[in-house]
Write a protein that holds these residues in place. Structure first.
Motif, short mmCIF file in Angstrom:
data_model
loop_
_atom_site.label_atom_id
_atom_site.label_comp_id
_atom_site.label_asym_id
_atom_site.label_seq_id
_atom_site.Cartn_x
_atom_site.Cartn_y
_atom_site.Cartn_z
N GLY A 140 -1.39 8.02 -18.66
CA GLY A 140 -0.20 7.20 -18.89
C GLY A 140 -0.52 5.73 -19.03
N LEU A 141 -1.37 5.21 -18.17
CA LEU A 141 -1.76 3.80 -18.23
C LEU A 141 -2.55 3.50 -19.49
CD1 LEU A 141 -2.76 3.19 -14.51
CD2 LEU A 141 -0.82 2.17 -15.70
N TYR A 142 -3.38 4.44 -19.92
CA TYR A 142 -4.16 4.25 -21.14
C TYR A 142 -3.26 4.07 -22.35
CZ TYR A 142 -6.78 5.77 -25.29
OH TYR A 142 -7.32 5.89 -26.55
N PHE A 143 -2.31 4.99 -22.55
CA PHE A 143 -1.43 4.89 -23.70
C PHE A 143 -0.47 3.70 -23.60
CE2 PHE A 143 -2.65 9.40 -24.28
CZ PHE A 143 -3.04 9.32 -25.60
N GLN A 144 -0.10 3.37 -22.37
CA GLN A 144 0.78 2.22 -22.17
C GLN A 144 0.10 0.91 -22.58
OE1 GLN A 144 2.38 2.01 -18.17
NE2 GLN A 144 2.73 -0.21 -18.33
N ASN A 145 -1.21 0.83 -22.40
CA ASN A 145 -1.94 -0.41 -22.66
C ASN A 145 -2.91 -0.30 -23.84
OD1 ASN A 145 -1.27 -2.21 -20.15
ND2 ASN A 145 -1.68 -0.18 -19.32
N LEU A 146 -2.77 0.75 -24.66
CA LEU A 146 -3.75 1.02 -25.71
C LEU A 146 -3.87 -0.13 -26.71
CD1 LEU A 146 -5.76 2.88 -27.07
CD2 LEU A 146 -3.86 4.02 -28.22
N LEU A 147 -2.75 -0.66 -27.15
CA LEU A 147 -2.80 -1.74 -28.14
C LEU A 147 -3.51 -2.97 -27.59
CD1 LEU A 147 -1.96 -2.68 -30.95
CD2 LEU A 147 0.19 -3.50 -29.97
N GLU A 148 -3.25 -3.28 -26.34
CA GLU A 148 -3.88 -4.46 -25.72
C GLU A 148 -5.38 -4.29 -25.55
OE1 GLU A 148 -3.89 -6.85 -21.44
OE2 GLU A 148 -2.32 -5.39 -21.86
N ILE A 149 -5.80 -3.16 -24.98
CA ILE A 149 -7.23 -3.01 -24.70
C ILE A 149 -8.04 -2.73 -25.96
CG2 ILE A 149 -6.86 -2.27 -22.33
CD1 ILE A 149 -7.26 0.60 -23.18
N SER A 150 -7.42 -2.10 -26.97
CA SER A 150 -8.17 -1.80 -28.19
C SER A 150 -8.39 -3.04 -29.05
CB SER A 150 -7.46 -0.72 -29.02
OG SER A 150 -6.20 -1.17 -29.45
N SER A 151 -7.61 -4.09 -28.81
CA SER A 151 -7.79 -5.35 -29.55
C SER A 151 -8.38 -6.45 -28.66
CB SER A 151 -6.44 -5.81 -30.12
OG SER A 151 -5.48 -5.99 -29.08
N TYR A 152 -8.84 -6.09 -27.49
CA TYR A 152 -9.44 -7.05 -26.55
C TYR A 152 -10.78 -7.54 -27.10
CZ TYR A 152 -11.32 -8.84 -22.10
OH TYR A 152 -11.86 -9.63 -21.11
N THR A 153 -10.93 -8.88 -27.20
CA THR A 153 -12.18 -9.46 -27.69
C THR A 153 -12.80 -10.44 -26.70
OG1 THR A 153 -10.97 -11.19 -28.86
CG2 THR A 153 -11.54 -9.20 -30.12
N GLU A 154 -12.23 -10.54 -25.52
CA GLU A 154 -12.79 -11.39 -24.45
C GLU A 154 -12.84 -12.87 -24.85
OE1 GLU A 154 -16.02 -9.98 -21.15
OE2 GLU A 154 -16.82 -10.48 -23.10
N VAL A 155 -11.94 -13.28 -25.73
CA VAL A 155 -11.99 -14.64 -26.26
C VAL A 155 -11.68 -15.69 -25.19
CG1 VAL A 155 -9.57 -14.65 -27.04
CG2 VAL A 155 -11.26 -16.10 -28.17
N TYR A 156 -10.88 -15.33 -24.18
CA TYR A 156 -10.51 -16.29 -23.14
C TYR A 156 -11.31 -16.08 -21.86
CZ TYR A 156 -6.63 -16.86 -26.36
OH TYR A 156 -5.88 -17.07 -27.49
#
Length: 531
Positions: free
Chosen positions: A289-305
């Motif tokens: 559930g947590l994976y699908f809930q946050n999929l868009l965020e973590i799949s586009s995470y680039t550690e820029v900050y």
């Protein structure tokens, strides 16, 4: 033309590929220990500068797989409308899963969730939140993204091989764009890049497997856990893989793959029963559930900050590894997938292994985290000290630890052998010009060459060398993946139009269609009729 008995190389691909591999290995051995520092610098430079590109490529492949599977193109059958599957569903699932990431699951099943728990990718307020985040990123690395890449490469290869009657080789992926040029120097370069990516991806997998197998043997029998022991293990497993290669796809790889799946299921449910069962089942549901809930965020995470190097060491390395691995997995899955519809193919290749992987990590990873969070054992410290011992350290704190560890060692050996022998079949196919039945002597050559490469790279610098090799090999192939996606869509649309014309002719022959039919009605009939 008579079939050659021992070797049947496609020289423009085989010779450059072999020379590049030999040159890389020779330099690694000649320079010795300083090469590890150099490779580490190269690796970080590459990760820092092209990590964003790998993120784009992986997400693009997942989106394309979803769109194709759910759209009209999903009804196309690999091999033509009348093609039937060569293997049963169980055999097919077993082979694609064993080739895909069997060793990765066993090696990182405990190590990755526990490491992300003790050293969270992003700052969190508690260890419980760290554990939740740990599974989100672990699922990212082993979920729809790697299998989306595998599925797209495999689908492209299967389609152009079985529907367009082109060689089972990476050059065939670009036929709609390059046309006859795929048989010339451009096609040779594409295949060379695929061979390089494939063999270094395979060497990395064999390196991980050797390290974990050495740790398991040390835990069970007290044998030495050194680079020398790992090289001996690679040698023995390579010989076993060579035997499997000689037996061929049906008697060798298929039988071993089915055995791997059976042992995996026994091992998985054994841990589920011996571990905190209710806790593990609860964690699986919540983790998904947590994976699908946050999929868009973590799949586009680039550690820029962030100023850490976490993503370089984990996500970007994984993306490079999976991309380097994709020609091998793609060709192997394509070879055994004739007769499946595009939709059936993508759903099976992407979703089923993803679901199994999620359950696997939830059972083994949560078993370790349960010990850590409840203060029952310092699993985090043990894993941080030696990641390859993670599985056996965790098993040591549960009942029947020796028996479970023995089953784990058997599983590692099984995945080790199937990765090597199926990899040999794939590289053999590429370097022979896409032949499905190249001489046995040629397959033996590649089985031995892969083992030698993995052993040499371990001696020459360990995993740093292997990881750098994967990164260097995967970057050019990542660029080709985007072109491949476009080429596949073009090819599938042409196939759809061809099937439509065949449908119209069949209806006309039966007296069921006239030229007064509306074009849209014919399309709808074609979509609804499985004939």
């Amino acid at each position: 033309m008579a079939k050659k008995k021992y070797f049947d190389f496609h020289t423009p691909v085989f010779v450059p590929s072999a020379l590049i591999i030999i040159l890389f290995v020779s330099i690694t051995l000649y320079v010795g220990e300083p090469i590890e520092k150099l490779f580490d610098e190269w690796q970080m430079a590459l990760y820092d500068n092209v990590g964003w590109f790998f993120v784009i490529v992986m997400n693009t492949m997942v989106i394309m797989a979803l769109v194709i599977a759910l759209g009209k193109l999903g009804k196309i059958r690999l091999g033509g409308p009348t093609a039937t599957p060569e293997f049963s569903n169980f055999s097919w699932y077993s082979m694609l899963f064993s080739a895909g990431m069997g060793i990765g699951l066993v090696y990182f099943g405990v190590a990755e969730p526990i490491q992300h728990t003790i050293a969270p990718p992003k700052p969190v307020g508690s260890q419980v939140k760290a554990a939740e985040q740990a599974f989100q990123f672990t699922f990212l690395h082993y979920g729809v993204h790697p299998w989306g890449v595998y599925g797209m490469v495999a689908l492209s290869l299967a389609f152009f091989t079985f529907n367009r009657k082109l060689p089972l080789s990476v050059r065939s992926l670009f036929a709609p764009i390059l046309k006859r040029k795929i048989y010339g120097p451009i096609g040779d370069v594409v295949d060379i890049l695929a061979v390089i990516a494939c063999i270094f991806g395979l060497a990395t997998t064999l390196g991980f497997g050797a390290q974990q197998l050495s740790s398991g043997m040390h835990f069970l029998f007290g044998t030495e856990d050194t680079v020398r022991a790992q090289v001996i293990i690679i040698t023995l497993v390579t010989l076993a893989a060579t035997t499997s290669v000689i037996l061929g796809l049906d008697k060798g790889v298929r039988v071993l793959s089915e055995a791997n799946i059976r042992i995996s299921v026994i091992f998985l449910f054994g841990m589920l029963i011996l571990g905190p069962t209710v806790y593990l089942l609860d964690s699986f549901i919540e983790n998904v559930g947590l994976y699908f809930q946050n999929l868009l965020e973590i799949s586009s995470y680039t550690e820029v900050y962030s100023e850490t190097a976490w993503q370089n060491n984990w996500t970007i390395f994984y993306w490079a590894w999976w991309i380097a691995w994709s020609p091998f997995v793609g060709i192997f899955i394509a070879r055994v997938s004739k007769g499946r519809t595009v939709r059936e193919f993508l759903v099976s290749v992407v979703l089923l292994p993803t679901a199994f992987s999620f359950f696997w990590f939830s059972v083994f990873g949560s078993s370790a985290i349960y010990l850590e969070l409840n203060g029952l054992a310092p699993i985090g410290e043990a894993v941080d000290e030696n990641i390859s011992t993670a599985l056996f350290d965790m098993l040591g704190h549960y009942p029947l630890s020796k028996l479970m560890s023995f089953v784990g060692v058997l599983l590692i050996i099984g995945f080790f052998v199937t990765s090597s022998d199926s990899g040999s079949l794939v590289i053999d196919s590429i370097t022979s010009g896409g032949k499905l039945d190249a001489p046995v002597g040629q397959r033996i050559f590649w089985a031995l060459a892969e083992g030698a490469l993995a052993a040499t790279l371990l001696i020459g610098g360990g995993l740093v060398t292997l990881q750098t090799a994967v990164m260097l090999a995967s970057l050019p192939f990542a660029m080709l993946l985007l072109i491949m996606g476009y080429s596949l869509v073009v090819g599938l649309r042409r196939e759809q139009r061809k099937n439509m014309r065949m449908k119209i002719r069949r209806l006309q022959r039966r007296g069921m269609a006239t030229w007064e039919y509306n074009y849209r009605e014919i399309i709808e009939e074609n979509e609804d009729d499985d004939d």
